[in-house]
Design a protein around this motif. Structure first.
Motif, PDB file in Angstrom:
ATOM      1  N   LYS A 369       0.826  -1.210   0.000  1.00 34.44           N
ATOM      2  CA  LYS A 369       0.000   0.000   0.000  1.00 34.44           C
ATOM      3  C   LYS A 369       0.858   1.256   0.000  1.00 34.44           C
ATOM      4  O   LYS A 369       0.498   2.280  -0.554  1.00 34.44           O
ATOM      5  N   GLU A 370       2.019   1.178   0.692  1.00 40.50           N
ATOM      6  CA  GLU A 370       2.871   2.373   0.783  1.00 40.50           C
ATOM      7  C   GLU A 370       4.248   2.122   0.178  1.00 40.50           C
ATOM      8  O   GLU A 370       5.273   2.243   0.849  1.00 40.50           O
ATOM      9  N   GLY A 371       4.277   1.714  -1.044  1.00 45.80           N
ATOM     10  CA  GLY A 371       5.560   1.468  -1.700  1.00 45.80           C
ATOM     11  C   GLY A 371       6.081   0.078  -1.387  1.00 45.80           C
ATOM     12  O   GLY A 371       5.317  -0.815  -1.007  1.00 45.80           O
ATOM     13  N   GLU A 372       7.420  -0.107  -1.546  1.00 46.68           N
ATOM     14  CA  GLU A 372       7.987  -1.458  -1.380  1.00 46.68           C
ATOM     15  C   GLU A 372       7.797  -1.960   0.042  1.00 46.68           C
ATOM     16  O   GLU A 372       7.999  -1.212   1.005  1.00 46.68           O
ATOM     17  N   GLU A 379       4.170  -7.891   5.849  1.00 51.65           N
ATOM     18  CA  GLU A 379       3.560  -6.902   4.970  1.00 51.65           C
ATOM     19  C   GLU A 379       3.340  -7.515   3.586  1.00 51.65           C
ATOM     20  O   GLU A 379       4.238  -8.152   3.034  1.00 51.65           O
ATOM     21  N   GLY A 381       2.272  -7.382  -0.557  1.00 47.67           N
ATOM     22  CA  GLY A 381       2.278  -6.520  -1.730  1.00 47.67           C
ATOM     23  C   GLY A 381       2.289  -7.352  -2.996  1.00 47.67           C
ATOM     24  O   GLY A 381       2.435  -8.581  -2.942  1.00 47.67           O
TER      25      GLY A 381
END
Ligand code: ADP
Length: 536
Positions: A369-372, A379, A381
């Protein structure tokens, strides 16, 4: 350094030169046939010259609709090593998809196993580019067919030139092969493999920490040669002089186990449903599979419980890999690093159930959600990849812009990355269960369910929920011998200690079978439809 082109021609010439005595064992409609690499090389050259006589030229696509056998392996090299493009077609796709694929690829010639004839006959009037059909069969006479013009593969080979010269002057970036994704939604998407990409991918299969394919191995690719080039194993086996065992049409777990035992197979590759089937066979009959160095499993998440049974009960090591049609396919493989040798058995199993670290040559990033994302194993992604054996576009398809952006392939797979760099597939974006603003991994639930001693297969899907947006429902196939004894309550009790309460499926349904895709993965779209009635 010199700039010599990386071409598939080097693979076959190496096999002919250094490994002429090594063997290819091919199971066909009439039984087991054996060829040396010398004989196979000669037949491959004959086929290449015959295709040239049929009008195949540099850059032309030649489609194959075939099982894993020696003739398919001949096509694997005759076509690209003469400058044409090997287009392997999934014989289990619907007729509409096959006709879409052949027309989209603009195949000029089709090589067809005789048992696939009815499929091709049913779409023959829709095919706009095919100029000739070649039938692959052991029988002397061609079967009756409405296809025309039609040729007998063995007659073409017999008339061909055994010293046909393969191309050594091709551009390494020229297309060598082509494959379509198996399309769970919409039309299949085509990917072109260059000579260079395939050579580098094959080289990576030889690395000890990836697949470590070697001359000393005997390789049995169960994964079809139409499913991302049997994950590249046929190329690796030829280049490295590895004995190959090709399991042919309509194989069963029993046939696989017998081939493994009799031919002393050391490595084999397939999707989890294949290995679940083999496990069932091993539980019923006794085999000596001590020659196996490992089973390579990919295409869907390898259930932890299955890995455990193979390794601990049957002493058969497992390797778990990840990849896609778009990535040749191998990109990641599970590993235990040297300093992790003292981990407990259970911790090592946890590692094996992950999809592992990236192969050399490739790069990855995981965008949350907030970059890498942080490498904390938590987390989540989307995994993006790039490298010399990752596609840069779909063939003539506007969906290219969705998946390929800023020089990266966005895989559509949601992952976490742990401190060691191992990825763990949480889900395909479209299969993630979005419940009350949080995500539930269907893969984690399936893994846990399949570790229950009474469960043969399990798939978890999202169903719409007014309150939570979506909720998980588990579809479970019980083992035959446990059908009467396992209850829903017992399964809930088994899951409870492993998950937060809100992760537990709202319903557990007992089914006789889970629908599968053409390459043996759970077909969740069909499953959602099937259970609609049952959960009303
Ligand atoms: P299709 O897209 O038609 O299913 P592919 O074989 O190209 O055909 O599928 C690639 C997808 O399979 C990946 O994007 C991923 O979702 C899934 N996949 C492949 N290997 C694994 C694995 N080891 N664990 C979990 N999922 C996997």
């Amino acid at each position: 350094m010199m700039q010599t082109p990386l071409l598939l021609t080097q693979m076959i010439e190496r096999a002919e030169k250094y490994f002429p005595k090594k063997e290819i064992v091919s199971r066909t409609e009439s039984g087991i046939q054996r060829f040396t690499y010398k004989q196979w090389g000669e037949r491959t050259r004959r086929l290449a010259s015959a295709l040239e006589k049929l009008g195949v030229r540099e850059g032309d696509k030649v489609g194959t609709l075939a099982w894993n056998h020696h003739r398919h392996l001949e096509a694997y090299f005759a076509i690209p090593c003469s400058g044409a493009v090997l287009h392997t077609i999934n014989i289990r796709l619907s007729p509409q998809h096959v006709s879409y694929i052949v027309n989209n690829a603009e195949d000029k010639v089709l090589l067809i196993d005789s048992d696939v004839l009815p499929l091709v006959e049913s779409i023959k009037d829709e095919l706009t580019t095919v100029k000739a059909f070649v039938i692959m069969t052991d029988k002397e006479k061609l079967p009756e067919t409405t296809l025309t013009p039609v040729y007998h593969y063995e007659e073409l080979v017999a008339e061909g030139d055994p010293s046909f010269a393969f191309r050594t002057d091709l551009d390494e970036n020229a297309p060598a092969g082509m494959c379509y994704t198996s399309a769970t939604t919409g039309n299949p998407k085509g990917v072109i493999y260059s000579h260079r990409g395939t050579v580098l991918h094959t080289m990576a299969l030889g690395l000890v920490d990836t697949a470590g394919v070697s001359e000393k191995d005997t390789a049995l690719p169960v994964v079809p040669m139409f499913h991302v080039n049997a994950w590249g194993l046929p190329f690796a086996a030829v280049w490295f002089g590895t004995k190959q065992v090709l399991p042919g049409p309509y194989f069963t777990p029993k046939i696989l186990a017998e081939l493994m035992q009799e031919e002393k197979v050391t490595i084999s590759a397939g999707v989890p449903t294949i290995w679940l089937g083999l496990l069932k066979e091993l539980e019923q009959n006794k085999y000596d599979l001590s020659s196996l160095r490992y089973l390579l499993c990919g295409g869907s998440a390898a259930p932890r419980g299955m890995i455990k049974t193979f390794e601990e009960k049957y002493n058969i090591p497992f390797r778990h890999g990840y990849g896609m049609t778009e990535t040749s396919p191998l990109t990641n493989i599970s590993t235990t690093k040297s300093y992790q040798e003292n981990l407990s058995k259970e911790e090592k199993l946890d590692l094996k159930a992950k999809q592992g670290i990236l192969a050399p040559c490739l790069e990855m990033k995981v965008i949350g959600k907030e970059g890498e994302v942080k490498w904390d194993g938590k987390e989540m992604g989307e995994l993006a990849l790039r490298g010399p054996w990752i596609a840069s576009e779909y063939f003539k398809d506007e969906r290219t812009k969705d998946a390929f952006r800023d020089g990266w392939l966005y895989t559509g797979d949601v992952v976490t990355v742990d401190e060691e760099g191992n990825i763990k597939i949480v889900d395909r974006t479209k299969d993630l269960i979005k419940s009350g603003g949080e995500w539930i991994s269907s893969v984690d639930l399936e893994n846990a369910l399949m570790a229950h001693e009474g469960i043969f297969e399990a798939a978890v899907v999202a169903v719409p929920s007014e309150q939570w947006q979506e909720r998980p429902v588990a579809c479970v196939v019980l083992k035959d011998e446990m059908k009467e004894s396992v209850t829903k309550e017992e399964i809930y009790e088994f899951l409870k200690p492993q998950f937060a309460k809100w992760w537990l499926p709202d319903e557990i349904l007992f089914l006789n079978e889970i629908p599968k895709t053409s390459v043996g993965k759970f077909l969740k779209r069909a499953l959602r439809e099937e259970i609609k009635e049952k959960i009303k």
